[in-house]
Design an enzyme around this catalytic site. Structure first.
Site, PDB file in Angstrom:
ATOM      1  N   TRP A  22       0.855  -1.187   0.000  1.00  0.00           N
ATOM      2  CA  TRP A  22       0.000   0.000   0.000  1.00  0.00           C
ATOM      3  C   TRP A  22       0.891   1.237   0.000  1.00  0.00           C
ATOM      4  O   TRP A  22       1.861   1.296   0.740  1.00  0.00           O
ATOM      5  CB  TRP A  22      -0.893  -0.011   1.243  1.00  0.00           C
ATOM      6  N   TYR A  57      -0.534  -2.582   8.210  1.00  0.00           N
ATOM      7  CA  TYR A  57      -1.182  -3.299   9.307  1.00  0.00           C
ATOM      8  C   TYR A  57      -0.691  -4.743   9.404  1.00  0.00           C
ATOM      9  O   TYR A  57      -0.605  -5.309  10.497  1.00  0.00           O
ATOM     10  CB  TYR A  57      -2.706  -3.259   9.112  1.00  0.00           C
ATOM     11  N   ILE A  82      -0.675   7.362   5.775  1.00  0.00           N
ATOM     12  CA  ILE A  82      -0.974   8.784   5.606  1.00  0.00           C
ATOM     13  C   ILE A  82      -2.350   9.067   6.198  1.00  0.00           C
ATOM     14  O   ILE A  82      -3.321   8.373   5.898  1.00  0.00           O
ATOM     15  CB  ILE A  82      -0.913   9.167   4.114  1.00  0.00           C
ATOM     16  N   THR A  86     -10.668   9.559   8.655  1.00  0.00           N
ATOM     17  CA  THR A  86     -11.228   8.683   9.687  1.00  0.00           C
ATOM     18  C   THR A  86     -10.157   8.305  10.710  1.00  0.00           C
ATOM     19  O   THR A  86      -8.988   8.660  10.570  1.00  0.00           O
ATOM     20  CB  THR A  86     -11.789   7.392   9.058  1.00  0.00           C
ATOM     21  N   HIS A  88      -8.917   5.453  11.126  1.00  0.00           N
ATOM     22  CA  HIS A  88      -8.156   4.300  10.637  1.00  0.00           C
ATOM     23  C   HIS A  88      -6.646   4.519  10.796  1.00  0.00           C
ATOM     24  O   HIS A  88      -5.906   3.586  11.117  1.00  0.00           O
ATOM     25  CB  HIS A  88      -8.510   4.036   9.170  1.00  0.00           C
ATOM     26  N   LEU A 113      11.814   0.602  12.709  1.00  0.00           N
ATOM     27  CA  LEU A 113      10.514   1.098  12.279  1.00  0.00           C
ATOM     28  C   LEU A 113      10.697   2.184  11.220  1.00  0.00           C
ATOM     29  O   LEU A 113      10.899   3.354  11.532  1.00  0.00           O
ATOM     30  CB  LEU A 113       9.723   1.634  13.478  1.00  0.00           C
ATOM     31  N   ARG A 127      10.104  12.418   3.067  1.00  0.00           N
ATOM     32  CA  ARG A 127      10.849  11.501   3.937  1.00  0.00           C
ATOM     33  C   ARG A 127      11.289  10.229   3.212  1.00  0.00           C
ATOM     34  O   ARG A 127      11.947   9.382   3.789  1.00  0.00           O
ATOM     35  CB  ARG A 127       9.995  11.154   5.157  1.00  0.00           C
TER      36      ARG A 127
END
Length: 153
Positions: A22, A57, A82, A86, A88, A113, A127
């Site tokens: 994604w 996720y 990003i 909502t 999420h 990470l 970034r």
């Protein structure tokens, strides 16, 4: 005084990279930065494993499976979450950070990470190799240093 620190020599290290598909237009730049940096520091191409997963996720589960195999000295996570309209964003960010931290603590394998958490696409792009450096490259350097540090402890 006894000072213990890792060095930045990647020769002989085995590094896994777990990357989210994604937002892969950002992730691809992060991956390129990480792989190039690992190679520049002496990590052999055959000692770099890349695992693609659907989204950020899912990263903690893939990291857990890789860590359980015990074949890598460090694991780098890459992706971009990003903020949207909502909640999420918070769910994904919290799941990723707590999930990979748990794996790191449970296994003793450093997990870096490199999942960007930004408010805008522009911030993520910055970034991932433009104005604000490349987080993938930064994580690669930290992975080498941590792997070498832990070998001394």
């Amino acid at each position: 005084m006894n000072v213990i620190e890792g060095n930045l020599i990647g020769t002989g290290l085995r590094v896994a990279i777990v990357i989210a598909r994604w937002n892969d237009f950002i992730g691809g730049n992060l991956l390129e930065g990480a792989v190039n940096t690992l190679k520049r520091h002496g990590v052999n191409d055959d000692d770099i494993s890349v695992a693609w997963c659907p989204g950020s996720y899912e990263i903690p589960l893939v990291v857990k499976k890789i860590a359980e195999r015990g074949q890598h000295d460090a694991i780098i996570t890459l992706g971009a979450v990003i903020r949207g309209a909502t909640s999420h964003y918070e769910v994904v960010v919290n799941a990723v950070s707590s999930g990979v931290t748990k794996v790191m603590h449970d296994t003793g394998i450093p997990v870096l990470l490199g999942v960007l958490t930004t408010d805008t696409i522009e911030q993520a792009i910055e970034r991932a190799g433009t104005k604000a450096g490349n987080k993938g490259s930064e994580c690669a350097v930290a992975a080498i240093e941590m792997a070498n540090l832990l070998k001394q402890l």
